[in-house]
Every structure is written in C-alpha cells, then in structure tokens.
Design a protein around this motif. Structure first.
Motif, PDB file in Angstrom:
ATOM      1  N   UNK A   1      97.722  53.493  38.353  1.00 41.28           N
ATOM      2  CA  UNK A   1      97.874  53.288  36.917  1.00 41.28           C
ATOM      3  C   UNK A   1      99.334  52.919  36.652  1.00 41.28           C
ATOM      4  N   UNK A   2      99.612  51.619  36.566  1.00 40.92           N
ATOM      5  CA  UNK A   2     100.994  51.156  36.446  1.00 40.92           C
ATOM      6  C   UNK A   2     101.638  51.608  35.139  1.00 40.92           C
ATOM      7  N   UNK A   3     100.897  51.561  34.037  1.00 42.57           N
ATOM      8  CA  UNK A   3     101.461  51.951  32.748  1.00 42.57           C
ATOM      9  C   UNK A   3     101.843  53.430  32.737  1.00 42.57           C
ATOM     10  N   UNK A   4     100.957  54.288  33.233  1.00 40.79           N
ATOM     11  CA  UNK A   4     101.251  55.720  33.283  1.00 40.79           C
ATOM     12  C   UNK A   4     102.437  56.002  34.203  1.00 40.79           C
ATOM     13  N   UNK A   5     102.502  55.288  35.317  1.00 35.67           N
ATOM     14  CA  UNK A   5     103.616  55.467  36.251  1.00 35.67           C
ATOM     15  C   UNK A   5     104.940  55.087  35.604  1.00 35.67           C
TER      16      UNK A   5
ATOM     17  N   UNK B   1      79.898  57.597  35.753  1.00 34.15           N
ATOM     18  CA  UNK B   1      79.111  56.363  35.661  1.00 34.15           C
ATOM     19  C   UNK B   1      79.048  55.865  34.229  1.00 34.15           C
ATOM     20  N   UNK B   2      79.294  54.580  34.076  1.00 36.94           N
ATOM     21  CA  UNK B   2      79.204  53.982  32.743  1.00 36.94           C
ATOM     22  C   UNK B   2      80.458  54.160  31.917  1.00 36.94           C
ATOM     23  N   UNK B   3      81.524  54.723  32.511  1.00 37.64           N
ATOM     24  CA  UNK B   3      82.733  54.957  31.734  1.00 37.64           C
ATOM     25  C   UNK B   3      83.933  54.234  32.316  1.00 37.64           C
ATOM     26  N   UNK B   4      83.722  53.146  33.005  1.00 36.48           N
ATOM     27  CA  UNK B   4      84.823  52.422  33.623  1.00 36.48           C
ATOM     28  C   UNK B   4      85.699  51.803  32.550  1.00 36.48           C
ATOM     29  N   UNK B   5      87.032  51.935  32.745  1.00 38.22           N
ATOM     30  CA  UNK B   5      87.957  51.358  31.782  1.00 38.22           C
ATOM     31  C   UNK B   5      87.913  49.840  31.882  1.00 38.22           C
ATOM     32  N   UNK B   6      87.998  49.135  30.758  1.00 40.19           N
ATOM     33  CA  UNK B   6      87.985  47.671  30.802  1.00 40.19           C
ATOM     34  C   UNK B   6      89.211  47.146  31.511  1.00 40.19           C
ATOM     35  N   UNK B   7      89.036  46.065  32.267  1.00 36.73           N
ATOM     36  CA  UNK B   7      90.153  45.457  32.966  1.00 36.73           C
ATOM     37  C   UNK B   7      90.878  44.545  31.999  1.00 36.73           C
ATOM     38  N   UNK B   8      92.148  44.777  31.856  1.00 41.11           N
ATOM     39  CA  UNK B   8      92.952  43.970  30.956  1.00 41.11           C
ATOM     40  C   UNK B   8      94.384  43.997  31.433  1.00 41.11           C
ATOM     41  N   UNK B   9      95.142  43.021  30.979  1.00 43.86           N
ATOM     42  CA  UNK B   9      96.535  42.940  31.393  1.00 43.86           C
ATOM     43  C   UNK B   9      97.293  44.126  30.829  1.00 43.86           C
TER      44      UNK B   9
ATOM     45  N   UNK C   1      95.763  54.201  23.693  1.00 49.05           N
ATOM     46  CA  UNK C   1      95.151  53.556  24.859  1.00 49.05           C
ATOM     47  C   UNK C   1      94.641  54.585  25.858  1.00 49.05           C
ATOM     48  N   UNK C   2      95.378  55.706  26.023  1.00 50.55           N
ATOM     49  CA  UNK C   2      94.920  56.726  26.965  1.00 50.55           C
ATOM     50  C   UNK C   2      93.638  57.390  26.475  1.00 50.55           C
ATOM     51  N   UNK C   3      93.572  57.629  25.155  1.00 48.29           N
ATOM     52  CA  UNK C   3      92.403  58.314  24.594  1.00 48.29           C
ATOM     53  C   UNK C   3      91.169  57.420  24.629  1.00 48.29           C
ATOM     54  N   UNK C   4      91.370  56.147  24.303  1.00 45.89           N
ATOM     55  CA  UNK C   4      90.239  55.223  24.231  1.00 45.89           C
ATOM     56  C   UNK C   4      89.870  54.616  25.589  1.00 45.89           C
ATOM     57  N   UNK C   5      90.727  54.821  26.603  1.00 49.68           N
ATOM     58  CA  UNK C   5      90.442  54.258  27.921  1.00 49.68           C
ATOM     59  C   UNK C   5      90.795  52.802  28.049  1.00 49.68           C
ATOM     60  N   UNK C   6      91.598  52.266  27.141  1.00 51.35           N
ATOM     61  CA  UNK C   6      91.966  50.853  27.181  1.00 51.35           C
ATOM     62  C   UNK C   6      93.217  50.654  28.032  1.00 51.35           C
ATOM     63  N   UNK C   7      93.103  50.997  29.299  1.00 56.73           N
ATOM     64  CA  UNK C   7      94.214  50.779  30.221  1.00 56.73           C
ATOM     65  C   UNK C   7      93.629  50.386  31.566  1.00 56.73           C
ATOM     66  N   UNK C   8      94.494  49.864  32.424  1.00 54.16           N
ATOM     67  CA  UNK C   8      94.037  49.276  33.675  1.00 54.16           C
ATOM     68  C   UNK C   8      94.425  50.138  34.871  1.00 54.16           C
TER      69      UNK C   8
END
Length: 348
Positions: A99-103, A24-32, A85-92
């Motif tokens: 997780x398209x970027x990780x895939x 809770x409270x740790x949702x990654x921000x939605x971004x392109x 981005x993985x460490x800071x959670x700045x992924x979608x």
C-alpha cells in the motif's frame, strides 16, 4: 507459536504463500495513487492587491497569516481525504499487498523520528541506486531486531533523488506474527524467495535483501561487523536472471543497539524463535530493556555491480555465482571496516 520455518533466499522451489487480502467481493478498486493533496484551482501564488511586503496593507504579517492558514487548511483537507479513502476502500494495493499511499503518509512518518532524531542516520552514496528500473540492494544484517532493514527503507525513500521505494525481502517469521504480518505487507515487504524477488525486479522495483539472515541479526556482540555466510549465492542468481545491477550496502551502528551477550536457546525453541537474546538491559529491566541504545548510524550504498552483460544461462554457473557473491561480500566488509575507522564514537 509453531517453529518458524526459515526459507533460504536461494531456494527456487515454488511455494504456496498466503497473502493478506480482503474478504470475497470486497476488493478495493484499482486506481492511480493520488498525488499530494491540494485544493483544485488554488495556485500557490501571492494574492492580488498585496502591498510591497506581501500583506494587503503592505505588512508581512498579513501574508504570513494567510499562508499559514492556507497551509493548515490544505493539511486538514488532505488528512480528511486520506481518511475517506481508507474508510471507503478507494485505495490501491498491489498483488503483494503493498500500500504505497499508507506507506508514504503513515508508516514512513512513524519511522522518520527514529531515523532522524534517535539514530541520526547519515546516508552516503544513495545516488548509486539507479533512478529507474530494477536493482537489488544487498546489505549486512545485525542488531538483534531487524531495525536496520527499516532504516534502509527510510534512507532510500527520503534521500534518493528519484524518490524510489525499497521493497524488502523478509523471512517466514515476519509473516507469522500477528499485526507485524499486516504492517510488513502494507510496507512492501514480501517473502524472501527467488520467485517473488525476480517478479519485483522484472517489474522495475528496488529490492533489498540481507543474505546473512538470522545468522547475522542474531550473532553475539563479540562478532559484530564480521559478516556471516551469504548462503549459496541465490541473490546473485536472481539478479542475473532479471538482468539488474547489484548495489552493495554497508550499515554501521545497528550492531550496538542491542548488544547480544547471550542466547537463551531453550526458551527460543519453546517460543519458536531462531534465538532469544540476552542483553545488558533485556530482560533484566523488563519493557525498559527493550529500548534500543541511541547509536549513531551510517548507511553507505556502494558502486553497483552490473549483471546485464552476462548470458541468461550464466545464472546456472556455480563458479560465477561464487565469484560474484564473494565480490559483493568483500565490498560490503571492506566498506564496514572503512566506516568503523572513520567513526568517532558509537553514539556521536
């Protein structure tokens, strides 16, 4: 492990599904999603003042060294940016955990050596998958372990002209296994139920389903390339409701990676598995016996079967469901036989 509950694809009942997420409270921000990493203001063009062969002194070596250095710098910068981005959670991630970027950057890179060098997969008819909009790919299932679905995912990802992504529907058991559960969600897999499939198709995704389920993947080696029952046509009903084409897919080569000569049913029940395979190498050779045989694969995508001409209420017509299901099954089976006749060898 508790007994795995296999939910048939054609069961339309609502289900409460657990989706992996953040605290809770740790949702990654939605971004392109970011595109390929490239230093800003650094066009890929020849430098000024180069000689006739690319180097500042007129030598090709100078140009080659600079290009190589620049390429490594871009890769390093891209890798560091990816880690940040993985460490800071700045992924979608989407609502299913995809997780398209990780895939793209990690999971496909891990599967690609198996696809290219080990199974040497040959892909045919990938242009039959639509360049945009939703489509349902229906394939045969085999091989004791579901490597065929993963190889089909790489085939679409790497060979489709429009760079489409395949979202696979998987059984409950996949989401009950630790680690496998998380990786499956990250790779875009979701529960094999009509609700999730229809939502993905309506949003324009390519969805893959293997209607044989455990009956196909766990069948004896003596029944290889003989399609099992396709259920009650739930995948056809979903495609009709979403108005998307059905693309039959035939996979040759997966049947022989783990020749299943027996099934330890008692041990399977104790472990909560649908079957426990006995092969010529497993479990007799221990961990070494778990290595798949390096067979030569062919994946062929057939002509799409359109569904958008049917009325919405057609999804409730049992005779139409039966006819379309039988048409898809027969097309896959016919293509399997055709590919087997053309195959020179199991391994070459």
């Amino acid at each position: 492990m508790a007994d795995a509950k296999v939910i048939p694809f054609d069961d339309d009942r609502s289900r409460a599904r657990r989706r992996p997420g953040r605290a809770d409270g740790e949702a990654a921000p939605v971004r392109a999603l970011p595109g390929p990493q490239q230093d800003a203001g650094e066009p890929e063009s020849a430098g000024e003042g180069t000689g006739p062969h690319g180097g500042a002194d007129g030598s090709a070596e100078g140009s080659g060294e600079r290009a190589g250095g620049s390429g490594w710098e871009r890769r390093l910068a891209g890798g560091l940016a990816f880690l940040r981005r993985r460490i800071t959670g700045e992924y979608e991630v989407d609502e299913f955990g995809y997780d398209e970027e990780l895939t793209d950057q990690v999971l496909m890179s891990l599967l690609r050596p198996l696809y290219d060098s080990y199974f040497r997969v040959e892909v045919k008819g990938v242009e039959n998958i639509p360049a945009d909009g939703g489509a349902l790919i229906v394939a045969n299932h085999s091989g004791t372990l579901p490597l065929d679905g993963l190889m089909m995912q790489v085939a679409v990802h790497d060979h489709h002209p429009a760079g489409r992504h395949l979202r696979l529907l998987a059984a409950d058991l996949v989401f009950m296994l630790p680690v496998v559960n998380e990786l499956a969600r990250k790779a875009g897999h979701t529960l094999a139920c009509a609700e999730d499939a229809e939502r993905l198709l309506r949003s324009g995704e390519i969805v893959g389903v293997m209607p044989e389920g455990f009956k196909g993947i766990g069948k004896p080696f003596g029944e290889r390339y003989k399609l099992q029952r396709f259920g009650r046509g739930g995948f056809v009903s979903t495609a009709l409701r979403a108005g998307v084409p059905i693309v039959p897919c035939s996979i040759v080569g997966a049947e022989e990676i783990y020749p299943m000569i027996g099934n330890a049913k008692t041990l399977a029940r104790v472990l909560g598995f649908p079957y426990f395979p006995l092969t010529p190498t497993f479990p007799w050779l221990g961990p070494l016996g778990a290595l798949p045989l390096p067979t030569k694969w062919t994946i062929q995508f057939g002509e799409p079967i359109p569904t958008d001409s049917y009325a919405p209420e057609a999804a409730e017509d049992p005779m139409l469901m039966f006819n379309l299901t039988d048409q898809v099954r027969e097309q896959i089976q016919h293509t399997l036989y055709k590919l087997l006749v053309q195959r020179r060898s199991v391994f070459f």
